[in-house]
Design an enzyme around this catalytic site. Structure first.
Site, PDB file in Angstrom:
ATOM      1  N   LYS A  91       5.059  -5.504   5.566  1.00 19.00           N
ATOM      2  CA  LYS A  91       4.430  -6.319   4.460  1.00 19.00           C
ATOM      3  C   LYS A  91       4.123  -7.289   4.654  1.00 19.00           C
ATOM      4  O   LYS A  91       4.971  -7.813   4.888  1.00 19.00           O
ATOM      5  CB  LYS A  91       5.378  -6.136   2.822  1.00 19.00           C
ATOM      6  N   SER A 147       3.733  -3.772  -6.359  1.00 16.18           N
ATOM      7  CA  SER A 147       2.828  -4.793  -4.826  1.00 16.18           C
ATOM      8  C   SER A 147       2.798  -4.485  -3.170  1.00 16.18           C
ATOM      9  O   SER A 147       2.443  -4.511  -2.584  1.00 16.18           O
ATOM     10  CB  SER A 147       2.888  -6.219  -5.110  1.00 16.18           C
ATOM     11  N   SER A 189       8.564  -3.741  -7.575  1.00 16.20           N
ATOM     12  CA  SER A 189       7.427  -3.997  -6.268  1.00 16.20           C
ATOM     13  C   SER A 189       7.619  -2.904  -5.273  1.00 16.20           C
ATOM     14  O   SER A 189       7.096  -3.018  -4.739  1.00 16.20           O
ATOM     15  CB  SER A 189       6.802  -4.943  -5.775  1.00 16.20           C
TER      16      SER A 189
HETATM   17  N1  GLN Z   1       4.378  -5.720 -10.998  1.00 15.38           N
HETATM   18  C1  GLN Z   1       5.147  -7.092 -10.992  1.00 15.38           C
HETATM   19  C2  GLN Z   1       4.290  -8.505 -11.517  1.00 15.38           C
HETATM   20  O1  GLN Z   1       3.085  -8.959 -11.263  1.00 15.38           O
HETATM   21  C3  GLN Z   1       6.337  -7.109 -10.587  1.00 15.38           C
HETATM   22  C4  GLN Z   1       5.807  -7.602  -8.717  1.00 15.38           C
HETATM   23  C5  GLN Z   1       6.803  -7.410  -7.633  1.00 15.38           C
HETATM   24  O2  GLN Z   1       7.919  -6.349  -7.667  1.00 15.38           O
HETATM   25  N2  GLN Z   1       6.222  -8.237  -6.641  1.00 15.38           N
HETATM   26  O3  GLN Z   1       4.946  -9.456 -11.423  1.00 15.38           O
END
Ligand code: GLN
Length: 490
Positions: free
Chosen positions: A78, A158, A182
């Site tokens: 990532k 994400s 995410s």
């Molecule tokens: N979808 C969540 C956010 O937008 C979690 C994101 C994540 O786990 N990095 O903050």
């Protein structure tokens, strides 16, 4: 032999050890498959020379009997992880062109264990999002298609690029990060396995920060065993991260040797049953409980009374920490700098930040600054910290009665790129089942468990006690066998 990219990490490792294949052959097989699947936009940069050089070293190590636990396995990373000399941007315009002079601990660990990097994967900017629609490099397409139409679907976020790359078999496994879901949510959307370990299990050093009290690295893979191998490779104490725990990393793969769940108690939190829960998700959740019961587990009803506050608490704490973490991007030290028509230093800051950050990141910085401001700190931030404690206490109480908690991973299957909710809060609801886990710092895994009526993958989430990833892998393995999820995206 069938296509090398069909092999799981465990199988590929076996083939490499028996010298049926070489690491260079394996890396090349992935590279040629990557050529045919560029349209998913899963990678923001491919690193073929680095991959082949690393694969050569792996072949030498295997020949000398010095193979690491991931020797010669091609993986994707990532873009949140800093990789020495390789573009590392968190998919933000503000870090355009940034090549760090250092390596994150997690990537150093996995390369040390022998993994071969194929490239860096696309993600939501600074890991903020649930659909990979907030990336400087554009959206990622989910390799899955639904039956009713041929629309392009989101892979979740994400870690959307990582999950899509695993599902498309353009890597054997991928690194992700999970602040509120995410890793698990994109794993659920792409029919892959994703684990977020206990907070402190993996070092955050060199992982571009979003919300420091919630961020954890983890793995996305095709099987529970592969996810366990990868997690073992990246875990461990690191003196460079003050929140990294001084603990021995267990042999996670060994936990899978126990092929039943006899004597284990599985909790079903009643608060996760809302009237709005999609009937097909509810049905899958019930099947999951039945499978585990048949394998010898006892199903126990539990209560997590404060979980209904988890989302609002998360959306105060995460932006608050983000607003502080992202203050460092000012155009001075690295990344983007806009000096044209900037007459003062302040103006340079404003122009750089105004152009460099995308709309969701700006929204979070504003929310975070607001909840931390002198007039609202007590009403929002301090209050959120208190409720966070209550959420932690709920889990502590529940884990006095049960070993593992079973819930759905997501409230729906993957949606289409053009079905993006116009209200950001609706997008935030994607994480309703995953954020309580990050607030409590405990581990959780998503295992693909079934298909929606539209033929899309759906995951079930297992939540474990602090430092007890081993039980998650054991139960996850049993769930995986029972679900017998064999359908592939392509
Ligand atoms: N979808 C969540 C956010 O937008 C979690 C994101 C994540 O786990 N990095 O903050």
């Amino acid at each position: 032999m069938s296509d090398l990219t069909d092999l799981t990490i465990a199988e590929a490792r076996e083939h490499l050890a028996q010298k049926k294949i070489s690491a260079v052959e394996l890396a090349k097989a992935y590279q040629s498959r990557m050529v045919g699947h560029k349209d998913f936009n899963a990678y923001i940069i491919e690193t073929p020379e680095i991959a082949l050089a690393a694969a050569k070293v792996s072949d030498e190590k295997i020949a000398k009997g010095k193979a690491g636990i991931m020797e010669g396995i091609p993986i994707a990373v990532k873009d949140l992880f800093c990789t020495r000399g390789v573009l590392s941007t968190a998919c933000s315009g503000i870090l355009a062109g940034f090549k760090p002079p250092y390596e994150s601990t997690v990537t150093a660990n996995i390369f040390g264990a022998g993994a071969v990097m194929l490239g860096k994967t696309n993600m939501d900017e600074f890991a903020m999002g649930s659909a990979n629609l907030n990336s400087f490099y554009g959206a990622v397409k989910n390799p899955w298609k639904r039956k009713k139409d041929n629309k392009d679907l989101v892979p979740g976020g994400s870690s959307g690029g990582s999950a899509a790359a695993v599902a498309a078999r353009i890597c054997a496994g991928a690194l992700g990060s999970d602040t509120g879901g995410s890793i698990r949510q994109p794993a659920s959307f792409t029919g892959t396995v994703g684990i977020k370990p206990t907070y402190g299990r993996c070092s955050r050093w060199g992982m571009i920060a979003f919300a420091s009290s919630l961020d954890q690295a983890g793995s996305i893979a095709r099987t529970v065993q592969d996810a366990a191998i990868m997690l073992e490779a990246i875990s461990g104490f690191d003196e460079k991260d003050s929140t990294s725990a001084e603990m021995q990393t267990p042999k996670f793969e060994k936990a899978l040797a126990v092929k039943d769940v006899k004597g284990l108690k599985i909790g079903i939190p009643k608060e996760y049953h809302s009237e709005r829960l999609d009937p097909e998700i509810k049905k899958l959740w019930e099947s999951g409980a039945d499978w585990l019961k048949k394998q010898g587990a006892e199903i126990v009803d539990i209560s997590l009374p404060h979980s209904k506050y988890a989302l609002p608490v998360y959306y105060i704490i995460a932006p608050a920490e983000a607003s502080s973490n992202l203050a460092r991007y000012d155009g001075v030290r690295y990344g983007l700098r806009i000096v044209e028509s900037a007459d003062s230093l302040d103006e340079m800051y404003m122009k750089t930040r105004g152009e460099g950050f995308g709309p969701e990141v700006k929204r979070r910085i504003m929310m975070g600054t607001y909840v931390l401001s002198a007039g609202y700190y007590d009403a929002y931030y301090r209050q959120a910290q208190k409720v966070r404690k209550l959420i932690i206490r709920d889990f502590d109480e529940a884990f006095k009665k049960v070993d593992v908690i079973l819930t759905p991973t997501t409230p729906s299957a993957a949606f289409a790129l053009d079905e993006k909710p116009t209200d950001p809060v609706e997008m935030y609801l994607n994480d309703i089942f995953t954020v309580p886990v990050n607030l409590a710092g405990i581990p959780a895994i998503s295992v693909p468990a079934g298909l929606s009526k539209d033929g899309l993958p759906l995951g079930l989430q297992l939540i474990g006690k602090m430092w007890d990833e081993e039980t998650l892998f054991r139960v996850g393995g049993v769930l995986e066998t029972a679900a017998d999820f064999k359908t592939r995206a392509l």
